[in-house]
Scaffold this active site. Structure first.
Site, PDB file in Angstrom:
ATOM      1  N   ARG A   1     -26.487 104.058  47.183  1.00 43.09           N
ATOM      2  CA  ARG A   1     -27.029 104.521  48.525  1.00 43.09           C
ATOM      3  C   ARG A   1     -26.117 105.107  49.416  1.00 43.09           C
ATOM      4  O   ARG A   1     -24.825 105.170  49.006  1.00 43.09           O
ATOM      5  CB  ARG A   1     -27.162 102.959  49.307  1.00 43.09           C
ATOM      6  CG  ARG A   1     -25.952 102.288  49.737  1.00 43.09           C
ATOM      7  CD  ARG A   1     -25.468 102.075  50.951  1.00 43.09           C
ATOM      8  NE  ARG A   1     -24.271 101.735  51.169  1.00 43.09           N
ATOM      9  CZ  ARG A   1     -22.917 102.189  51.171  1.00 43.09           C
ATOM     10  NH1 ARG A   1     -22.978 103.533  50.686  1.00 43.09           N
ATOM     11  NH2 ARG A   1     -21.817 101.837  51.210  1.00 43.09           N
TER      12      ARG A   1
ATOM     13  N   HIS B   1     -19.871  98.612  59.159  1.00 45.33           N
ATOM     14  CA  HIS B   1     -19.136  97.638  59.339  1.00 45.33           C
ATOM     15  C   HIS B   1     -19.735  96.809  60.293  1.00 45.33           C
ATOM     16  O   HIS B   1     -19.059  96.017  60.915  1.00 45.33           O
ATOM     17  CB  HIS B   1     -17.546  97.982  59.487  1.00 45.33           C
ATOM     18  CG  HIS B   1     -16.872  98.289  58.474  1.00 45.33           C
ATOM     19  ND1 HIS B   1     -16.126  97.825  57.484  1.00 45.33           N
ATOM     20  CD2 HIS B   1     -16.685  99.730  58.158  1.00 45.33           C
ATOM     21  CE1 HIS B   1     -15.607  98.368  56.336  1.00 45.33           C
ATOM     22  NE2 HIS B   1     -15.820  99.731  57.009  1.00 45.33           N
TER      23      HIS B   1
ATOM     24  N   TYR C   1     -10.315  96.648  53.581  1.00 42.60           N
ATOM     25  CA  TYR C   1     -11.779  96.100  53.929  1.00 42.60           C
ATOM     26  C   TYR C   1     -11.563  94.816  54.566  1.00 42.60           C
ATOM     27  O   TYR C   1     -11.994  94.506  55.657  1.00 42.60           O
ATOM     28  CB  TYR C   1     -12.353  96.301  52.965  1.00 42.60           C
ATOM     29  CG  TYR C   1     -14.141  96.182  53.183  1.00 42.60           C
ATOM     30  CD1 TYR C   1     -15.048  97.032  53.507  1.00 42.60           C
ATOM     31  CD2 TYR C   1     -14.638  94.605  53.330  1.00 42.60           C
ATOM     32  CE1 TYR C   1     -16.319  96.759  53.667  1.00 42.60           C
ATOM     33  CE2 TYR C   1     -15.747  94.477  53.432  1.00 42.60           C
ATOM     34  CZ  TYR C   1     -16.589  95.338  53.654  1.00 42.60           C
ATOM     35  OH  TYR C   1     -18.120  95.173  54.021  1.00 42.60           O
TER      36      TYR C   1
ATOM     37  N   ASP D   1     -25.732  96.850  51.090  1.00 45.72           N
ATOM     38  CA  ASP D   1     -25.692  97.695  49.954  1.00 45.72           C
ATOM     39  C   ASP D   1     -26.848  97.259  48.962  1.00 45.72           C
ATOM     40  O   ASP D   1     -27.855  97.826  48.439  1.00 45.72           O
ATOM     41  CB  ASP D   1     -24.270  97.962  49.199  1.00 45.72           C
ATOM     42  CG  ASP D   1     -23.498  98.469  50.003  1.00 45.72           C
ATOM     43  OD1 ASP D   1     -23.679  98.900  51.198  1.00 45.72           O
ATOM     44  OD2 ASP D   1     -22.251  98.462  49.767  1.00 45.72           O
TER      45      ASP D   1
ATOM     46  N   ASP E   1     -22.510  95.178  59.015  1.00 46.32           N
ATOM     47  CA  ASP E   1     -23.455  94.024  58.301  1.00 46.32           C
ATOM     48  C   ASP E   1     -22.890  92.848  57.892  1.00 46.32           C
ATOM     49  O   ASP E   1     -23.632  91.941  57.185  1.00 46.32           O
ATOM     50  CB  ASP E   1     -24.087  94.921  57.018  1.00 46.32           C
ATOM     51  CG  ASP E   1     -22.837  95.008  56.113  1.00 46.32           C
ATOM     52  OD1 ASP E   1     -21.698  94.979  56.467  1.00 46.32           O
ATOM     53  OD2 ASP E   1     -23.140  95.325  54.776  1.00 46.32           O
TER      54      ASP E   1
HETATM   55  C1  GLA Z   1     -19.164  98.579  52.027  1.00 44.73           C
HETATM   56  C2  GLA Z   1     -19.807  96.989  51.861  1.00 44.73           C
HETATM   57  C3  GLA Z   1     -20.992  97.133  52.993  1.00 44.73           C
HETATM   58  C4  GLA Z   1     -20.713  97.344  54.202  1.00 44.73           C
HETATM   59  C5  GLA Z   1     -20.157  98.894  54.469  1.00 44.73           C
HETATM   60  C6  GLA Z   1     -19.424  99.208  55.617  1.00 44.73           C
HETATM   61  O1  GLA Z   1     -20.103  99.284  51.587  1.00 44.73           O
HETATM   62  O2  GLA Z   1     -20.391  96.837  50.570  1.00 44.73           O
HETATM   63  O3  GLA Z   1     -21.120  95.469  53.250  1.00 44.73           O
HETATM   64  O4  GLA Z   1     -19.731  96.290  55.136  1.00 44.73           O
HETATM   65  O5  GLA Z   1     -18.965  98.903  53.430  1.00 44.73           O
HETATM   66  O6  GLA Z   1     -20.587  99.507  56.402  1.00 44.73           O
END
Ligand code: GLA
Length: 361
Positions: free
Chosen positions: A30, A37, A203, A150, A39
């Protein structure tokens, strides 16, 4: 796992050529167009699936190896937790989703695995249940604190569409990318080759900072269920009660939700990720600035979890090849790194793809 990362501009292709076997279950990667950030605090995201693939075909006995196999084991464990029993099997995983590039190779493996195991167990689940299960596998077994974007888009995506998802209630809508001038716009992903990992610390640190700010907001404004419902005025009203880090991270999330609602705001989205969320890096900032100077570029930003990985760029289709050549050249001159680039059409998600395979079997 076999992974190919093209050093030239490439259009991702099926891992196994055009042939897909009847017991093979596939899931795409994807790219997120906007909504980063958001979600894990009930916000909005606008990702689409891209035509890289992970594949999983079941074999007849269980044999786990390798550290990335945690994603598969996690899915298996979650199925057991809900009493879906699966006879011993061997799972063969292959894929070409670039690893550590912020294009969701991990969620892609989880979804392909889940598809294969569900079919083997002759069980079915809804898209929402499958996305929640895969996310749980990643949160609880792998220990990576990701949100749900994702897994959800990889399952539910539709060809030639982006997916608008409200992560608070999992309501979603497919938005056509084939309408008006979007039809003549190429979506170009440029891979900085700087490794991104959401399992590693940063993260999780950002997520904790956001959640600390969200908890303070909820104390002051109990009617705001999460950051997906909060406003910048509310944030300012309680900013003195939170750390400067939490304030800046929440400022990014709340303003990013607005940008997803209003669209066409990639430049500001990148600035907010860089300045408020602090999840960009020198190489990515350079790629974004360089992209913006190119003729035909409508927007560029960091995509995915950040701290490396890829940019996503909207570029007039007739400028796409020149854009890629100029960005790769400029990046090589500045950092001595060969960026990979992919011109991505919005791909179908795993649910549609695996149905197609079953019908054809
Ligand atoms: C990663 C995480 C997602 C989301 C993105 C940031 O891809 O797996 O859940 O938090 O970072 O948008």
């Amino acid at each position: 796992m076999q992974i190919k990362i093209g050093s030239e501009t490439s259009r991702p292709r099926s891992v196994s050529g055009e042939r897909l076997f009847d017991q093979q279950y596939v899931a795409p990667g994807r790219v997120n167009l906007i909504g980063e950030h958001t979600d894990y605090t009930g916000g909005l995201v606008l990702p689409m699936a891209i035509p890289f693939l992970s594949t999983a075909d079941r074999k007849d006995e269980l044999n786990w190896t390798g550290d990335w196999s945690d994603y598969c084991v996690g899915v298996f464990q979650q199925l057991r937790n809900i009493s879906i029993e699966i006879a011993p099997f061997r799972l063969h995983i292959a894929g070409n989703v670039p690893i550590g590039a912020g294009l969701s190779s991990s969620a892609s493996i989880e979804v392909a695995t889940l598809m294969a195991l569900l079919a083997f167990a002759k069980a079915t689940m809804s898209i929402e249940e499958m996305a929640v299960l895969c996310r749980r596998a990643e949160n609880e077994f792998v220990g990576s604190p990701c949100g749900i974007m994702d897994q959800f888009v990889i399952l539910a995506a539709r060809e030639a569409h982006a997916l608008s998802l409200q992560t608070g209630n999992l309501r979603y809508e497919h938005l056509s990318l084939a309408s008006r001038h979007l039809a003549e716009t190429a979506i170009i992903v440029v891979n900085s080759m700087v490794k991104h990992s959401i399992g590693a610390g940063d993260y999780g640190v950002r997520r904790r900072e956001v959640e600390a700010g969200q908890a303070i907001l909820k104390e002051h404004f109990p009617q705001s269920a999460d950051l997906g419902h909060a406003t910048l005025d509310e944030l300012e009203a309680c900013s003195v009660s939170m750390s400067p880090e939490s304030h800046r991270r929440c400022h990014h999330v709340i303003s990013e939700n607005d940008r997803v609602r209003h669209g066409d705001l990639m430049t500001r989205s990148h600035a907010s990720q860089r300045d408020d969320f602090a999840c960009s890096c020198e190489e990515i900032d350079f790629l974004v600035e360089l992209a913006r100077k190119q003729p035909g570029c409508f927007g560029a930003r960091l995509t995915g979890g950040g701290f490396g990985g890829c940019t996503v760029n909207l570029v007039a289709a007739d400028h796409a090849e020149a854009f890629v050549a100029a960005v790769r050249r400029g990046y090589k001159d500045a950092f001595k790194i060969d960026a990979a680039s992919y011109i991505c059409e919005a791909a179908a998600g795993a649910v549609t793809r695996n149905q197609v395979i079953h019908l054809g079997a």
